[in-house]
Enzyme design. Structure first.
Site, PDB file in Angstrom:
ATOM      1  N   TRP A 322     110.460 134.482  -6.282  1.00  0.00           N
ATOM      2  CA  TRP A 322     110.587 133.604  -7.454  1.00  0.00           C
ATOM      3  C   TRP A 322     109.217 133.197  -7.998  1.00  0.00           C
ATOM      4  O   TRP A 322     109.096 132.714  -9.113  1.00  0.00           O
ATOM      5  CB  TRP A 322     111.424 132.360  -7.113  1.00  0.00           C
ATOM      6  CG  TRP A 322     110.748 131.358  -6.192  1.00  0.00           C
ATOM      7  CD1 TRP A 322     110.136 131.624  -5.012  1.00  0.00           C
ATOM      8  CD2 TRP A 322     110.617 129.946  -6.396  1.00  0.00           C
ATOM      9  NE1 TRP A 322     109.643 130.467  -4.447  1.00  0.00           N
ATOM     10  CE2 TRP A 322     109.927 129.420  -5.274  1.00  0.00           C
ATOM     11  CE3 TRP A 322     111.023 129.078  -7.387  1.00  0.00           C
ATOM     12  CZ2 TRP A 322     109.628 128.060  -5.135  1.00  0.00           C
ATOM     13  CZ3 TRP A 322     110.731 127.719  -7.245  1.00  0.00           C
ATOM     14  CH2 TRP A 322     110.043 127.222  -6.137  1.00  0.00           C
ATOM     15  N   ASP A 323     108.187 133.422  -7.196  1.00  0.00           N
ATOM     16  CA  ASP A 323     106.814 133.111  -7.597  1.00  0.00           C
ATOM     17  C   ASP A 323     106.526 133.648  -8.997  1.00  0.00           C
ATOM     18  O   ASP A 323     105.860 133.006  -9.812  1.00  0.00           O
ATOM     19  CB  ASP A 323     105.802 133.769  -6.631  1.00  0.00           C
ATOM     20  CG  ASP A 323     106.025 133.425  -5.175  1.00  0.00           C
ATOM     21  OD1 ASP A 323     107.174 133.236  -4.781  1.00  0.00           O
ATOM     22  OD2 ASP A 323     105.033 133.374  -4.420  1.00  0.00           O
ATOM     23  N   GLU A 464     111.709 125.260   2.511  1.00  0.00           N
ATOM     24  CA  GLU A 464     112.411 126.138   3.457  1.00  0.00           C
ATOM     25  C   GLU A 464     112.549 125.536   4.853  1.00  0.00           C
ATOM     26  O   GLU A 464     113.154 126.139   5.734  1.00  0.00           O
ATOM     27  CB  GLU A 464     111.651 127.471   3.546  1.00  0.00           C
ATOM     28  CG  GLU A 464     111.701 128.245   2.244  1.00  0.00           C
ATOM     29  CD  GLU A 464     110.779 129.458   2.223  1.00  0.00           C
ATOM     30  OE1 GLU A 464     109.800 129.479   2.987  1.00  0.00           O
ATOM     31  OE2 GLU A 464     111.040 130.364   1.425  1.00  0.00           O
ATOM     32  N   LYS A 576     108.292 121.288   3.292  1.00  0.00           N
ATOM     33  CA  LYS A 576     107.241 122.315   3.223  1.00  0.00           C
ATOM     34  C   LYS A 576     106.525 122.282   1.886  1.00  0.00           C
ATOM     35  O   LYS A 576     105.314 122.422   1.810  1.00  0.00           O
ATOM     36  CB  LYS A 576     107.883 123.686   3.429  1.00  0.00           C
ATOM     37  CG  LYS A 576     106.893 124.836   3.373  1.00  0.00           C
ATOM     38  CD  LYS A 576     107.546 126.170   3.630  1.00  0.00           C
ATOM     39  CE  LYS A 576     106.527 127.292   3.532  1.00  0.00           C
ATOM     40  NZ  LYS A 576     107.113 128.615   3.612  1.00  0.00           N
ATOM     41  N   GLN A 577     107.279 122.143   0.806  1.00  0.00           N
ATOM     42  CA  GLN A 577     106.663 122.265  -0.519  1.00  0.00           C
ATOM     43  C   GLN A 577     107.486 121.504  -1.554  1.00  0.00           C
ATOM     44  O   GLN A 577     108.602 121.068  -1.263  1.00  0.00           O
ATOM     45  CB  GLN A 577     106.566 123.735  -0.903  1.00  0.00           C
ATOM     46  CG  GLN A 577     107.903 124.415  -1.130  1.00  0.00           C
ATOM     47  CD  GLN A 577     107.792 125.931  -1.062  1.00  0.00           C
ATOM     48  OE1 GLN A 577     107.723 126.503   0.019  1.00  0.00           O
ATOM     49  NE2 GLN A 577     107.764 126.576  -2.202  1.00  0.00           N
TER      50      GLN A 577
HETATM   51  C1  BGC Z   1     107.278 129.977   0.144  1.00  0.00           C
HETATM   52  C2  BGC Z   1     108.170 130.581  -0.921  1.00  0.00           C
HETATM   53  C3  BGC Z   1     107.408 131.664  -1.622  1.00  0.00           C
HETATM   54  C4  BGC Z   1     106.901 132.687  -0.636  1.00  0.00           C
HETATM   55  C5  BGC Z   1     106.040 133.742  -1.297  1.00  0.00           C
HETATM   56  C6  BGC Z   1     106.820 131.069   1.093  1.00  0.00           C
HETATM   57  O1  BGC Z   1     105.947 130.549   2.035  1.00  0.00           O
HETATM   58  O2  BGC Z   1     107.951 128.983   0.845  1.00  0.00           O
HETATM   59  O3  BGC Z   1     108.565 129.586  -1.827  1.00  0.00           O
HETATM   60  O4  BGC Z   1     108.241 132.269  -2.551  1.00  0.00           O
HETATM   61  O5  BGC Z   1     106.125 132.053   0.351  1.00  0.00           O
HETATM   62  O6  BGC Z   1     104.920 133.174  -1.880  1.00  0.00           O
END
Ligand code: BGC
Length: 724
Positions: A322-323, A464, A576-577
């Site tokens: 999704w980035d 996540e 996490k984010q």
């Molecule tokens: C993140 C995801 C991201 C992926 C690729 C993961 O560590 O939690 O949101 O899409 O890395 O960058």
């Protein structure tokens, strides 16, 4: 205004980081910024993004080609280079203006000063070509031997991917060829070498894992001996076609090709550069971020989008996450519409894979791949992390439960249409994507009779660490947005007096689902704010243990231990984010500043920023709440992640290093949409939120068929339409 990334002095411990930092290439060829004399132990990679291969049960990942950059130098029989001696002077440089990497290293060898210089670029005008100028100078007369050729000993994470390897030489061209294991792609690397002097002797050395030319020189003092190297790499291309291309490269020569390459880069920067005044560090870091987005532009390629680690290597399986839609697309929407369109088309082409994925879980509609490879195939495994303690695989749910990915795809498509006015995309498969994603969400979620609302259970949001949660605020907003999009496009086609929508609904047997969408759209469960204006990230989040990040980190037994799921963060409020904050940014028109501020203050201290995606969402929302000085350090974190190398290199025991284009995109968004506060609707407008150190921001952007030049200062802004 600076255009150069420069590192002075050589540090053995930073070899891998420099490989990312000095990366050059384009979406068909990534060349890590390692030095000429390095081999696979230094993670040298001549990387073929989007050419995927799987060996046995290993992860399917993109292929690395043979290494045609390998060049060694011997002075009176002694090998000279950074892997053998400490240089007394060393400099590595990346010129952002034209994507040229260069190095200069000087060594004292038995009273002789030896200087090695090289310059390389991946031609922007050729399919897959690298040109290198390599030279050696000695301060005393000596015998120099240059060994240059193709190293067949490849760095792979889950390889070896290339089989039936052959090395040969004909007409002064060195060739390494082989076929990939799974898809039998023919990989061919050709190299020719051109000296600007007459060698004493030249011989070809065929070794077990490589082919080289040995060039012997009786060197005079202070004379520079230069060897130009021309390299072509083919994937499924005929040898004679490649040879012709190689001859063309060598015939025109390094300097002429460099000139054409530089002109091509000049054009890119003309539209894409953003000038920040008052803060040189911010200016250079943002330019570096834009450089990464420019090398990744998918405009020239069919069925291509941008992997989460760009072209820096095999990490994250070279897959598209999704980035790309959420963090990178905004850059291309402003500066490169062809690339923006490719990003959308990639998902239209991936619909088949998304339908199959949904079906494999027993759902209708389109469930997009979490880690998408060439045909929309999901490369994400059920066990995507290895436990650092037991070395056992950990069950993760990224692939099964991050259902927001399908909504992200639709969100991106809407952004694209709003910014370009190109609704044709709906006819070209876009409408099918929207209806199939809506169908998936209808099937995945459920109407809870007792609560009289449509809920979405058992998901994972962007955070996540918390697995299989119910009613994640971020996911539910996207679900609602998808349903709204269905109704908006229906209206669009009614307005156009076009039967297309109706016809497709009939063809897809979507009539009942359309009716249901109309019934439940106002009932999709969107979490309300609580008394403190906070939105709960998911059902039950407020009841989790409220510990500090410091407490959590103190409990860690290993620096790389995995914190999610059953790990340390799983039953705490540490995330996490950005999750609620990412939702607030994407749906900013629905929320007040007070709500944004309250949630920022609540969630930021609880966010690990364990993903490089996180900081920019907090930076953007800090600007929206008039706090650009809070945003500034988060912006710098995103913009410098590949300059400092300060990011997570391991998730559990799995290597996740490489470049971070989503952070580059997030840094870009923060400057243009955050600090400059630029919005694009019927009109282009700005609400400046410049942090203390920045006096002005100047950039160009496309919007609805026009191009604008925008200059934003502390309290004023100027928007000029550019005539073509
Ligand atoms: C993140 C995801 C991201 C992926 C690729 C993961 O560590 O939690 O949101 O899409 O890395 O960058």
């Amino acid at each position: 205004m600076s255009w150069n990334i420069k590192e002075v002095g050589f540090d053995q411990h930073k070899i891998i980081h420099r490989g990312n930092q000095f990366l050059i290439g384009h979406l068909k060829l990534g060349v890590r910024g390692t030095l000429d004399e390095m081999r696979k132990e230094a993670l040298v990679a001549v990387h073929l993004p989007l050419v995927y291969d799987q060996v046995g049960d290993g992860w399917r990942e993109p292929v690395n080609a043979f290494n045609p950059l390998f060049t060694q130098v011997f002075v009176n029989g002694v090998e000279v280079g950074v892997m053998h001696q400490n240089p007394y002077e060393h400099e590595q440089n990346l010129s952002l203006k034209d994507a040229v990497m260069s190095r200069k290293s000087a060594f004292h060898i038995d009273g002789n000063d030896i200087v090695i210089e090289s310059k390389r670029f991946v031609s922007d005008l050729e399919e897959r070509a690298i040109l290198v100028k390599y030279s050696v100078t000695a301060s005393q007369p000596c015998k120099i031997e240059i060994k240059t050729g193709i190293d067949g000993d490849i760095w792979d994470i889950h390889g070896p991917h290339i089989e039936k390897v052959l090395f040969s030489e004909a007409d002064d061209v060195l060739v390494a060829s082989g076929v990939s294991h799974e898809k039998k792609n023919q990989i061919t690397v050709l190299k020719s070498i051109d000296c600007d002097f007459k060698p004493v002797q030249e011989t070809i050395n065929k070794e077990d894992k490589g082919i080289y030319k040995l060039i012997e020189i009786d060197a005079s003092a202070h004379q520079t001996y230069t060897v130009d190297q021309y390299i072509h790499i083919g994937v499924d291309e005929k040898d004679d076609v490649l040879k012709d291309r190689l001859h063309h490269l060598a015939y025109k020569g390094f300097d002429q090709h460099l000139k054409r390459h530089q002109q091509s880069w000049l054009k890119k920067w003309d539209i894409a550069d953003v000038k920040i005044e008052g803060d040189e560090k911010a200016d250079l870091s943002l330019r570096y971020s834009i450089y990464h987005l420019l090398i990744l532009a998918p405009s020239r390629y069919d069925h291509a989008s941008i992997p989460a680690r760009g072209i820096s290597g095999q990490t994250y399986k070279g897959a598209i996450f999704w980035d790309t839609e959420i963090f990178m697309l905004p850059f291309y929407l402003n500066h490169d519409l062809e690339s923006a369109k490719k990003i959308i088309e990639y998902r239209i082409q991936g619909l088949k894979g998304a339908l199959e994925k949904a079906k494999s879980y027993g759902f209708k509609g389109a469930f997009y791949a979490w880690e998408s490879q060439d045909d929309g195939h999901d490369a994400c495994t059920d066990y995507n992390v290895t436990d650092v303690f037991t070395k056992r695989l950990i069950r993760t749910y990224f692939k099964d439960k991050q259902v927001h990915i399908s909504g992200d795809v639709v969100y991106a498509m809407m952004m694209y249409m709003k910014r370009t006015g190109d609704y044709e995309i709906l006819h070209q498969g876009g409408l099918n994507v929207i209806l199939e994603v809506a169908r998936f969400y209808l099937d995945y979620g459920h109407y809870a009779i007792s609560k009289d609302r449509f809920e979405v259970w058992d998901v994972m949001g962007p955070d996540e660490y918390h697995e299989r949660v119910h009613n994640n605020a971020f996911t539910n907003q996207l679900v609602k947005m998808v349903f709204e999009t269905v109704l908006n496009v229906e209206n669009y086609f009614i307005h156009q007096k076009s039967p297309i929508f109706e016809e497709l609904v009939r063809k897809m047997d979507f009539e009942d689902e359309l009716k249901t969408i109309k019934e439940i759209i106002s009932k999709v469960y969107i979490k309300e704010v609580n008394d403190d204006l906070i939105i709960e990230q998911f059902d039950g989040y407020f009841k989790l243990k409220d510990i500090t990040k410091k407490d959590l980190f103190e409990k860690k037994l290993h620096p790389n231990e995995y914190l999610g799921g059953q790990g340390l963060a799983g039953d705490t409020k540490i995330i996490k984010q950005a999750d609620v904050i990412a939702m607030l940014y994407l749906f900013k028109e629905k929320y007040s500043k007070q709500i944004m501020k309250a949630n920022w203050d609540y969630y930021e201290p609880r966010t690990e920023h364990g993903s490089s995606l996180s900081a920019s969402m907090y930076a953007l929302t800090a600007c929206l709440t008039d706090n650009p000085d809070y945003a500034y350090p988060l912006f710098m974190k995103s913009a410098t992640v590949d300059l400092t190398g300060e990011s997570k290199h391991y998730a559990g025991d799995v290597y996740i290093g490489g470049t971070h284009p989503a952070a580059s995109g997030g840094a870009y968004m923060t400057v243009v949409h955050g600090f400059a506060g630029c919005t694009f609707s019927d009109q282009v407008s700005c609400i400046p939120h410049l942090p203390k150190s920045i006096t002005s921001i100047r950039f160009k952007a496309h919007h609805l068929g026009k191009t604008y030049e925008i200059c934003v200062k502390k309290d004023t802004f100027d928007i000029k339409e550019l005539t073509k």
